[in-house]
Design a protein around this motif. Structure first.
Motif, PDB file in Angstrom:
ATOM      1  N   ALA A 191      11.792   2.193  17.680  1.00 17.46           N
ATOM      2  CA  ALA A 191      10.645   1.290  17.750  1.00 17.46           C
ATOM      3  C   ALA A 191       9.571   1.805  18.703  1.00 17.46           C
ATOM      4  N   THR A 192       9.946   2.685  19.619  1.00 18.31           N
ATOM      5  CA  THR A 192       8.951   3.257  20.545  1.00 18.31           C
ATOM      6  C   THR A 192       8.374   4.565  20.029  1.00 18.31           C
ATOM      7  N   GLN A 193       8.949   5.123  18.976  1.00 18.66           N
ATOM      8  CA  GLN A 193       8.552   6.443  18.514  1.00 18.66           C
ATOM      9  C   GLN A 193       7.749   6.443  17.215  1.00 18.66           C
ATOM     10  N   LEU A 194       8.016   5.497  16.351  1.00 12.97           N
ATOM     11  CA  LEU A 194       7.391   5.557  15.031  1.00 12.97           C
ATOM     12  C   LEU A 194       6.876   4.192  14.612  1.00 12.97           C
ATOM     13  N   ALA A 195       6.117   4.189  13.523  1.00 17.03           N
ATOM     14  CA  ALA A 195       5.565   2.941  12.985  1.00 17.03           C
ATOM     15  C   ALA A 195       5.524   3.042  11.468  1.00 17.03           C
ATOM     16  N   ILE A 196       5.714   1.907  10.821  1.00 13.02           N
ATOM     17  CA  ILE A 196       5.678   1.831   9.360  1.00 13.02           C
ATOM     18  C   ILE A 196       4.453   1.029   8.952  1.00 13.02           C
ATOM     19  N   TYR A 197       3.724   1.553   7.965  1.00 17.38           N
ATOM     20  CA  TYR A 197       2.489   0.917   7.498  1.00 17.38           C
ATOM     21  C   TYR A 197       2.599   0.607   6.007  1.00 17.38           C
ATOM     22  N   ARG A 198       1.943  -0.498   5.616  1.00 13.01           N
ATOM     23  CA  ARG A 198       1.885  -0.874   4.199  1.00 13.01           C
ATOM     24  C   ARG A 198       0.422  -1.048   3.789  1.00 13.01           C
ATOM     25  N   LYS A 199       0.104  -0.623   2.577  1.00 12.00           N
ATOM     26  CA  LYS A 199      -1.235  -0.795   2.039  1.00 12.00           C
ATOM     27  C   LYS A 199      -1.378  -2.210   1.496  1.00 12.00           C
ATOM     28  N   CYS A 200      -2.309  -2.978   2.074  1.00  8.35           N
ATOM     29  CA  CYS A 200      -2.551  -4.360   1.670  1.00  8.35           C
ATOM     30  C   CYS A 200      -3.944  -4.483   1.069  1.00  8.35           C
ATOM     31  N   ALA A 201      -4.369  -5.709   0.834  1.00  7.06           N
ATOM     32  CA  ALA A 201      -5.639  -5.931   0.149  1.00  7.06           C
ATOM     33  C   ALA A 201      -6.822  -5.364   0.922  1.00  7.06           C
TER      34      ALA A 201
END
Length: 222
Positions: A191-201
């Motif tokens: 949780a301190t090293q990476l991040a997850i992103y999602r494409k939204c509107a």
């Protein structure tokens, strides 16, 4: 622990419809009648996965609620979806500028609202994330050319597609780290090293990890 969606909405019929949709999505609704009650719930320690926010409410409307939160960086907040009427285009733009992530037009379709919720609420287990990292090998430089994503990720991370099946998600990993090396870390370290992103509107949004610091910040401000 139940995964909460905080709903600030004063219309009884909308409350019932939203409750049914949230439960259909496998989440637990917490209904309040205005923005002040929503702030109170946050200051009391509620850490929702998502906030559904009506713009027109008594006591405190959606815009004023967003103004109360604008001091806090987006990464310290949960996603916010606003309810709006067709004639509120300028207000919608103001809400998005204040940090709202998406909007649903009233009267809304239940399947549309369900999709908005699923887009912004994300959950992954430690083992699932570790397995995912073990199988990541190819960075996608084209993702850095997407303005809404590049702005959030910055220049110190590489972007990997989440999977070949889902092109609407990606993972940001520090330049000096490989996915395979990160896969040996535990959940808290990841949780301190990476991040997850999602494409939204309205572009790409961070969906993991979601910090609970906003709750503490709101409580301190109150």
């Amino acid at each position: 622990m139940p995964r909460i969606v905080l709903v600030a909405e004063d219309e009884t019929l909308s409350q019932r419809l939203v409750t049914a949709v949230i439960q259909y999505c496998g989440l637990t609704p917490r209904i309040v009648n205005n923005g002040q009650e929503a702030l109170d719930a946050l200051s009391e320690g509620l850490a929702p996965e998502l906030i559904l926010l009506d713009l027109e409410m008594p006591v405190m409307g959606g815009i004023e609620f967003l103004n109360q939160l604008k001091e806090f960086p987006p990464e310290l907040r949960c996603p916010i979806v606003i309810f709006t009427a067709n004639n509120q285009e300028s207000t919608v733009k103001e809400a998005l500028a204040l940090g709202a992530d998406d909007f649903v037009v009233k009267p809304f379709k239940t399947n549309e609202l369900a999709q908005r919720i699923k887009d912004l609420v994300f959950e992954i287990s430690e083992s699932e994330l570790q397995n995912l990292l073990q199988n990541l090998h190819v960075r996608d430089a084209r993702l850095h050319e997407v303005p809404s994503l590049a702005k959030r990720v910055g220049n110190h991370h590489d972007l990997y597609p989440f999977s070949s099946q889902d092109k609407r998600m990606c993972i940001a990993i520090p330049h000096n780290a490989s996915p395979q090396s990160l896969s040996r870390m535990n959940f808290a370290e990841l949780a301190t090293q990476l991040a997850i992103y999602r494409k939204c509107a309205f572009g790409w949004r961070k969906v993991w990890p979601r910090s609970a610091k906003m709750v503490k910040a709101v409580a301190s401000a109150g």
